[in-house]
Design an enzyme around this catalytic site. Structure first.
Site, PDB file in Angstrom:
ATOM      1  N   SER A  47       0.633   3.784   1.777  1.00  0.00           N
ATOM      2  CA  SER A  47       0.943   4.243   3.136  1.00  0.00           C
ATOM      3  C   SER A  47       2.240   3.640   3.652  1.00  0.00           C
ATOM      4  O   SER A  47       2.949   4.266   4.441  1.00  0.00           O
ATOM      5  CB  SER A  47      -0.204   3.905   4.097  1.00  0.00           C
ATOM      6  OG  SER A  47      -1.373   4.600   3.747  1.00  0.00           O
ATOM      7  N   HIS A  84       0.470  -3.345   6.594  1.00  0.00           N
ATOM      8  CA  HIS A  84      -0.761  -3.172   7.371  1.00  0.00           C
ATOM      9  C   HIS A  84      -1.990  -3.686   6.622  1.00  0.00           C
ATOM     10  O   HIS A  84      -3.107  -3.436   7.045  1.00  0.00           O
ATOM     11  CB  HIS A  84      -0.957  -1.690   7.714  1.00  0.00           C
ATOM     12  CG  HIS A  84      -1.152  -0.827   6.512  1.00  0.00           C
ATOM     13  ND1 HIS A  84      -0.120  -0.492   5.662  1.00  0.00           N
ATOM     14  CD2 HIS A  84      -2.261  -0.249   5.980  1.00  0.00           C
ATOM     15  CE1 HIS A  84      -0.578   0.249   4.684  1.00  0.00           C
ATOM     16  NE2 HIS A  84      -1.893   0.417   4.848  1.00  0.00           N
ATOM     17  N   CYS A 112       0.833  -1.197   0.000  1.00  0.00           N
ATOM     18  CA  CYS A 112       0.000   0.000   0.000  1.00  0.00           C
ATOM     19  C   CYS A 112       0.870   1.250   0.000  1.00  0.00           C
ATOM     20  O   CYS A 112       1.989   1.248   0.519  1.00  0.00           O
ATOM     21  CB  CYS A 112      -0.901  -0.020   1.238  1.00  0.00           C
ATOM     22  SG  CYS A 112      -1.953   1.429   1.443  1.00  0.00           S
ATOM     23  N   CYS A 119      -7.173  -2.736   4.329  1.00  0.00           N
ATOM     24  CA  CYS A 119      -6.900  -1.312   4.106  1.00  0.00           C
ATOM     25  C   CYS A 119      -7.541  -0.797   2.827  1.00  0.00           C
ATOM     26  O   CYS A 119      -8.558  -0.141   2.851  1.00  0.00           O
ATOM     27  CB  CYS A 119      -5.400  -1.025   4.092  1.00  0.00           C
ATOM     28  SG  CYS A 119      -5.024   0.725   3.800  1.00  0.00           S
ATOM     29  N   HIS A 128       4.866   5.822   2.238  1.00  0.00           N
ATOM     30  CA  HIS A 128       4.971   7.080   2.970  1.00  0.00           C
ATOM     31  C   HIS A 128       5.885   6.927   4.182  1.00  0.00           C
ATOM     32  O   HIS A 128       6.658   7.823   4.515  1.00  0.00           O
ATOM     33  CB  HIS A 128       3.590   7.536   3.453  1.00  0.00           C
ATOM     34  CG  HIS A 128       2.705   8.073   2.370  1.00  0.00           C
ATOM     35  ND1 HIS A 128       3.179   8.654   1.225  1.00  0.00           N
ATOM     36  CD2 HIS A 128       1.341   8.129   2.275  1.00  0.00           C
ATOM     37  CE1 HIS A 128       2.175   9.041   0.463  1.00  0.00           C
ATOM     38  NE2 HIS A 128       1.041   8.740   1.075  1.00  0.00           N
TER      39      HIS A 128
END
Length: 380
Positions: free
Chosen positions: A49, A69, A47, A180, A52
């Site tokens: 994220s 996650h 993902c 997610c 990031h």
């Protein structure tokens, strides 16, 4: 031979520092402590994220860390006091916990839980277990957790408030996306924006989250669904999932918000921003109609930037809101979403571009950065 109560040595991807590729290492995973569960991860999605968290421009995270996650797996063992899980249960780790007892969990107004709301930023600061210690070590060093899940490890340890049991028949290499990406995009439409039948929508960004938002718009009965992306290769899938109009901003001399407002009689009823770019967030708000247009922010901007919003737009009836995990109360909703997938109420399979062995994690991130995948699933 039973592993219960013992340290497990297994494979994990460690980010030793920001900006560098992941390193596949042998890690030691300690047994779960009170109200904790050790889970064997079977599949995990890659993902944005996670990217990031290792982007030097995003924020200062703690390293070394095991990210991930968006996973699904099987309970290996449980710690003292755990009553809701047993070895062999199929489960999805939850970066959005649901303790069921705090004022947030008891309110229908939010899907937040105090287990996360007291964290400064939910993306990077869940770096240890609730008692302030780590269950991971590598080369004699403590390794930090991530978002309470750390699914980039063959075994992980999570708090019992950050885990949910799912249908034993569910394919883990698909339903991991409910951890997610799918839930966030689909829920942004259904729960946060509350898209109405017959309405018009614009979805900015056609990654896994954006395409899930398109599915949400279709399910909500939207009559016209604009999708906006600079990667035309994603348009055919977007149309299969319900998009009616595909726009590439590079094809127009005018800003895309002006194009949309001209095409659609002053703007759309709902705009969903799924990129994490403040200029696109501004465009998404500006493409909504005056009077009642709603812009829902899903993406997370790098570096804590702010959206430049004119108060006059708000005075003229436009609204802006945002979503976290699509507004779903996780423990209550994730099993139902898995059941809906099993009943073919939405198409998770369409989001999976590649399924790769876990060792190919750096390749999976490259595919994401290059815009060549919607979601890549890593399997152990």
């Amino acid at each position: 031979m039973s592993t219960v109560g013992k340290v497990i040595k297994c494979k994990a991807a460690i980010a030793w520092e920001a900006g560098n590729p992941f390193s596949i290492e042998e890690v030691e995973v300690a047994p779960p402590k009170e109200h904790e569960i050790r889970v064997k991860i079977v599949a995990t999605g890659v993902c944005r994220s996670d990217a990031h968290a290792i982007n030097p421009n995003f924020k200062e995270g703690l390293f070394p860390v095991i990210l991930g996650h968006e996973g699904a797996g099987i309970v290996e063992s449980t710690g003292p006091g755990v009553t809701q899980f047993k070895p062999g249960d199929k489960v999805i780790p939850l970066y959005m916990p649901q303790c069921g007892q705090c004022k947030f969990c008891l309110s229908p107004k939010t899907n937040l839980c105090e287990k996360i709301s007291k964290i400064k930023t939910a993306i990077s600061d869940q770096d240890l277990m609730p008692n302030g210690t780590s269950r991971f070590t590598c080369r004699g060093k403590q390794i930090y957790h991530f978002m309470g899940t750390s699914t980039f490890s063959e075994y992980t340890v999570v708090s019992e408030t950050s885990l949910v049991k799912i249908d034993a028949a569910a394919p883990l290499d698909k339903v991991c996306l409910i951890g997610c990406g799918f839930s966030t995009g689909y829920g942004a439409v259904i729960n946060t924006a509350k898209v109405e039948p017959g309405s018009t929508c614009a979805v900015f960004g056609l990654g896994g989250v954006g395409l899930s938002a398109v599915m949400g718009c279709k399910a909500a009965g939207a009559s016209r669904i604009f999708v906006i992306d600079i990667n035309k290769d994603k348009f055919s899938l977007a149309k299969e999932l319900g998009a009616t109009d595909c726009l590439n901003p590079q094809d127009f001399k005018k800003p895309i918000q002006e194009v949309i407002t001209e095409i659609n009689d002053g703007g759309v009823d709902f705009a969903i921003e799924c990129i994490g770019n403040i200029a696109i967030m501004k465009a998404a708000l500006e493409c909504t109609t005056v009077g009642w247009g709603t812009c829902t922010i899903v993406g997370v901007a790098v570096g804590g930037q702010s959206i430049p919003v004119s108060p006059m737009q708000l005075i003229m009836g436009k609204k802006i809101n945002a979503t976290f995990f699509g507004g779903w109360k996780s423990v209550d909703s994730v099993p139902k979403l898995v059941s809906d997938y099993m009943a073919k109420k939405f198409n998770l399979d369409a989001l999976v571009t590649y399924t790769l062995p876990f060792d190919k994690i750096n390749d999976a991130f490259d595919l994401m950065y290059e815009g060549k995948s919607i979601r890549t699933i890593l399997v152990f």
